[in-house]
Design an enzyme around this catalytic site. Structure first.
Site, PDB file in Angstrom:
ATOM      1  N   LYS A  29     -16.353   3.523   4.329  1.00 37.73           N
ATOM      2  CA  LYS A  29     -16.050   2.678   3.167  1.00 37.73           C
ATOM      3  C   LYS A  29     -15.810   1.208   3.530  1.00 37.73           C
ATOM      4  O   LYS A  29     -16.013   0.328   2.698  1.00 37.73           O
ATOM      5  CB  LYS A  29     -14.849   3.240   2.399  1.00 37.73           C
ATOM      6  CG  LYS A  29     -15.171   4.535   1.658  1.00 37.73           C
ATOM      7  CD  LYS A  29     -14.016   4.991   0.803  1.00 37.73           C
ATOM      8  CE  LYS A  29     -14.341   6.294   0.101  1.00 37.73           C
ATOM      9  NZ  LYS A  29     -13.283   6.742  -0.812  1.00 37.73           N
TER      10      LYS A  29
ATOM     11  N   ASN B 178     -16.961   2.072  -2.267  1.00 32.63           N
ATOM     12  CA  ASN B 178     -17.467   3.455  -2.347  1.00 32.63           C
ATOM     13  C   ASN B 178     -18.746   3.563  -3.165  1.00 32.63           C
ATOM     14  O   ASN B 178     -19.293   4.645  -3.308  1.00 32.63           O
ATOM     15  CB  ASN B 178     -16.392   4.405  -2.908  1.00 32.63           C
ATOM     16  CG  ASN B 178     -16.281   4.289  -4.404  1.00 32.63           C
ATOM     17  OD1 ASN B 178     -16.418   3.200  -4.955  1.00 32.63           O
ATOM     18  ND2 ASN B 178     -16.075   5.395  -5.078  1.00 32.63           N
TER      19      ASN B 178
ATOM     20  N   ASP C  91     -13.088   4.040  -6.937  1.00 28.59           N
ATOM     21  CA  ASP C  91     -11.991   5.003  -6.763  1.00 28.59           C
ATOM     22  C   ASP C  91     -10.778   4.609  -7.618  1.00 28.59           C
ATOM     23  O   ASP C  91     -10.196   5.449  -8.306  1.00 28.59           O
ATOM     24  CB  ASP C  91     -11.548   5.057  -5.292  1.00 28.59           C
ATOM     25  CG  ASP C  91     -12.489   5.891  -4.426  1.00 28.59           C
ATOM     26  OD1 ASP C  91     -13.108   6.835  -4.947  1.00 28.59           O
ATOM     27  OD2 ASP C  91     -12.601   5.582  -3.221  1.00 28.59           O
TER      28      ASP C  91
ATOM     29  N   GLY D 169      -2.051   5.153   3.775  1.00 28.84           N
ATOM     30  CA  GLY D 169      -3.415   5.099   4.302  1.00 28.84           C
ATOM     31  C   GLY D 169      -4.277   4.221   3.404  1.00 28.84           C
ATOM     32  O   GLY D 169      -3.758   3.458   2.566  1.00 28.84           O
TER      33      GLY D 169
ATOM     34  N   GLY E 179      -6.012  15.589  -8.296  1.00 24.69           N
ATOM     35  CA  GLY E 179      -6.981  14.526  -8.026  1.00 24.69           C
ATOM     36  C   GLY E 179      -8.401  14.765  -8.539  1.00 24.69           C
ATOM     37  O   GLY E 179      -9.271  13.927  -8.325  1.00 24.69           O
TER      38      GLY E 179
HETATM   39  P1  NAP Z   1      -5.710   8.184   5.421  1.00 24.81           P
HETATM   40  O1  NAP Z   1      -6.092   6.741   5.402  1.00 24.81           O
HETATM   41  O2  NAP Z   1      -6.083   9.021   6.586  1.00 24.81           O
HETATM   42  O3  NAP Z   1      -4.103   8.257   5.222  1.00 24.81           O
HETATM   43  C1  NAP Z   1      -3.435   9.476   5.339  1.00 24.81           C
HETATM   44  C2  NAP Z   1      -1.979   9.333   4.924  1.00 24.81           C
HETATM   45  O4  NAP Z   1      -1.360  10.622   4.979  1.00 24.81           O
HETATM   46  C3  NAP Z   1      -1.150   8.431   5.850  1.00 24.81           C
HETATM   47  O5  NAP Z   1      -0.188   7.764   5.089  1.00 24.81           O
HETATM   48  C4  NAP Z   1      -0.486   9.461   6.779  1.00 24.81           C
HETATM   49  O6  NAP Z   1       0.739   9.011   7.333  1.00 24.81           O
HETATM   50  C5  NAP Z   1      -0.199  10.575   5.802  1.00 24.81           C
HETATM   51  N1  NAP Z   1      -0.036  11.865   6.481  1.00 24.81           N
HETATM   52  C6  NAP Z   1      -0.992  12.592   7.095  1.00 24.81           C
HETATM   53  N2  NAP Z   1      -0.448  13.728   7.601  1.00 24.81           N
HETATM   54  C7  NAP Z   1       0.867  13.701   7.302  1.00 24.81           C
HETATM   55  C8  NAP Z   1       1.960  14.577   7.541  1.00 24.81           C
HETATM   56  N3  NAP Z   1       1.790  15.722   8.198  1.00 24.81           N
HETATM   57  N4  NAP Z   1       3.183  14.238   7.078  1.00 24.81           N
HETATM   58  C9  NAP Z   1       3.368  13.075   6.399  1.00 24.81           C
HETATM   59  N5  NAP Z   1       2.380  12.199   6.140  1.00 24.81           N
HETATM   60  C10 NAP Z   1       1.140  12.494   6.578  1.00 24.81           C
HETATM   61  O7  NAP Z   1      -6.292   8.957   4.141  1.00 24.81           O
HETATM   62  P2  NAP Z   1      -6.807   8.329   2.766  1.00 24.81           P
HETATM   63  O8  NAP Z   1      -8.258   8.032   2.888  1.00 24.81           O
HETATM   64  O9  NAP Z   1      -5.860   7.281   2.325  1.00 24.81           O
HETATM   65  O10 NAP Z   1      -6.700   9.613   1.776  1.00 24.81           O
HETATM   66  C11 NAP Z   1      -5.444  10.072   1.324  1.00 24.81           C
HETATM   67  C12 NAP Z   1      -5.582  11.190   0.304  1.00 24.81           C
HETATM   68  O11 NAP Z   1      -6.285  10.748  -0.841  1.00 24.81           O
HETATM   69  C13 NAP Z   1      -6.336  12.412   0.825  1.00 24.81           C
HETATM   70  O12 NAP Z   1      -5.587  13.556   0.494  1.00 24.81           O
HETATM   71  C14 NAP Z   1      -7.628  12.422   0.061  1.00 24.81           C
HETATM   72  O13 NAP Z   1      -8.096  13.726  -0.219  1.00 24.81           O
HETATM   73  C15 NAP Z   1      -7.199  11.759  -1.248  1.00 24.81           C
HETATM   74  N6  NAP Z   1      -8.351  11.148  -1.960  1.00 24.81           N
HETATM   75  C16 NAP Z   1      -8.630  11.604  -3.202  1.00 24.81           C
HETATM   76  C17 NAP Z   1      -9.706  11.064  -3.904  1.00 24.81           C
HETATM   77  C18 NAP Z   1     -10.014  11.576  -5.269  1.00 24.81           C
HETATM   78  O14 NAP Z   1     -11.052  11.190  -5.846  1.00 24.81           O
HETATM   79  N7  NAP Z   1      -9.174  12.393  -5.853  1.00 24.81           N
HETATM   80  C19 NAP Z   1     -10.481  10.043  -3.347  1.00 24.81           C
HETATM   81  C20 NAP Z   1     -10.155   9.591  -2.069  1.00 24.81           C
HETATM   82  C21 NAP Z   1      -9.080  10.163  -1.381  1.00 24.81           C
HETATM   83  P3  NAP Z   1       0.769   8.096   8.689  1.00 24.81           P
HETATM   84  O15 NAP Z   1       0.430   6.712   8.229  1.00 24.81           O
HETATM   85  O16 NAP Z   1       2.141   8.236   9.181  1.00 24.81           O
HETATM   86  O17 NAP Z   1      -0.274   8.684   9.598  1.00 24.81           O
END
Ligand code: NAP
Length: 289
Positions: free
Chosen positions: A71, A92, A107, A133, A250
């Site tokens: 992205k 995206n 998004d 994230g 979501g």
């Molecule tokens: P990302 O950049 O990898 O960020 C992940 C986040 O989750 C970080 O804040 C990380 O904390 C936290 N995390 C991961 N494992 C953890 C744990 N065990 N305990 C506490 N915190 C934890 O991911 P992203 O791209 O932002 O995506 C985040 C979510 O959005 C995903 O679940 C994805 O499926 C969802 N999403 C949904 C859509 C939709 O259309 N519905 C679209 C895009 C994404 P740290 O910073 O401490 O590592």
């Protein structure tokens, strides 16, 4: 569908892409509207995002969705970028224009359209964002733009939450957002929040997990919006409901980011009936009853 010499091609590039639900959305829309358009997945190996963008343009693709992990990586290869996508720092959706693709982020508008449909307000709300994230950062910008009264970002790695809070405050021109470490959740004032769950916790296959388990935390949430879409009903959502709050998942965000991309590519306006049909096909593809 009948494919001929006039068929327009759109698709999604990412790695992996095999799990994508986007073909179910776009091919349903195209078929229902009688558009000669087909949507397919494109697996792009690491290091080839730029080649893929250039190749897609050369092959006369009408539009491309971009998913993890490209992205941000595609941005230098665009002819133009929409201001919202530039602020968020993630694209995206690529839309074909004269001489190159223009990049958009659907998004966040997708999440906003889903929230509006679900009757969830941001304006004036105390918004709690779980995670820091890429998506959490975009949600924080959306919340600021849509007039949140206050934004609190809770994250396992506090420095990342702090960085986002500073960016949001700079954009807002005032101290609107603050950051906390995840384990500090108990120190939140006893108020009612709109909580947006933007961590990976609770995603398939670890569906029995929630980012915070303590029932006392959920007492402070009037509405919980989990951005995780697989499973459709997460543990976070169950915990919110058990404490008397409203909870959403979501899936609709996923639907509307796709619908907005389709609208950008074709100029069509998707009404709620057709959106509902695409939602049904997407749920079928995910084997959700
Ligand atoms: P990302 O950049 O990898 O960020 C992940 C986040 O989750 C970080 O804040 C990380 O904390 C936290 N995390 C991961 N494992 C953890 C744990 N065990 N305990 C506490 N915190 C934890 O991911 P992203 O791209 O932002 O995506 C985040 C979510 O959005 C995903 O679940 C994805 O499926 C969802 N999403 C949904 C859509 C939709 O259309 N519905 C679209 C895009 C994404 P740290 O910073 O401490 O590592």
């Amino acid at each position: 569908m009948k494919i001929d010499g006039y068929t327009r091609v759109c698709g999604v590039m990412g790695c992996p892409v095999e799990h994508t639900m986007s073909p179910a959305i776009h091919n349903t829309l195209a078929e229902s509207l009688g558009e000669n358009l087909v949507y397919v997945p494109f697996r792009v190996p690491a290091g080839h995002a730029g080649d893929a963008v250039k190749g897609a343009f050369a092959l006369n693709l009408l539009g491309v969705n971009v998913t993890v992990p490209y992205k941000s990586e595609v941005i230098p290869f665009l002819k133009e970028i929409d201001p919202l996508a530039e602020t968020i720092g993630a694209v995206n959706t690529l839309v074909r224009t004269e001489g190159g693709f223009k990049g958009y982020n659907t998004d966040m508008p997708g999440l906003y359209r889903a929230m509006c449909e679900d009757g969830v307000e941001i304006a004036g709300e105390k918004v709690l964002i779980l995670g820091a994230g890429g998506v959490a950062r975009a949600v924080a910008i959306l919340a600021a733009e849509k007039g949140a009264g206050r934004i609190v970002i809770l994250n396992r790695t506090q420095e990342k939450a702090q960085k986002i809070a500073e960016e949001v405050n700079l954009l807002a021109g005032r101290r609107l957002a603050e950051a906390k470490a995840l384990e500090e959740y108990a120190s939140l004032p006893a108020e009612k929040y709109l909580a947006i769950q933007a961590t990976n916790v609770g995603m398939f296959p670890k569906v029995e997990k929630a980012v915070i388990e303590d029932a006392a935390f959920y007492e402070k949430i009037h509405t919980g919006y989990d951005l995780v879409f697989n499973p459709a009903r997460t543990r976070f959502m169950s915990l919110v409901r058990e404490s008397g709050g409203r909870a959403f998942g979501g899936l609709k965000m996923l639907l509307y980011q796709g619908i907005i991309a389709y609208e950008l590519w074709t100029g069509a306006e998707i009404d709620s009936e057709l959106a509902g049909k695409a939602y049904g096909e997407m749920r079928k593809a995910m084997k959700i009853e």
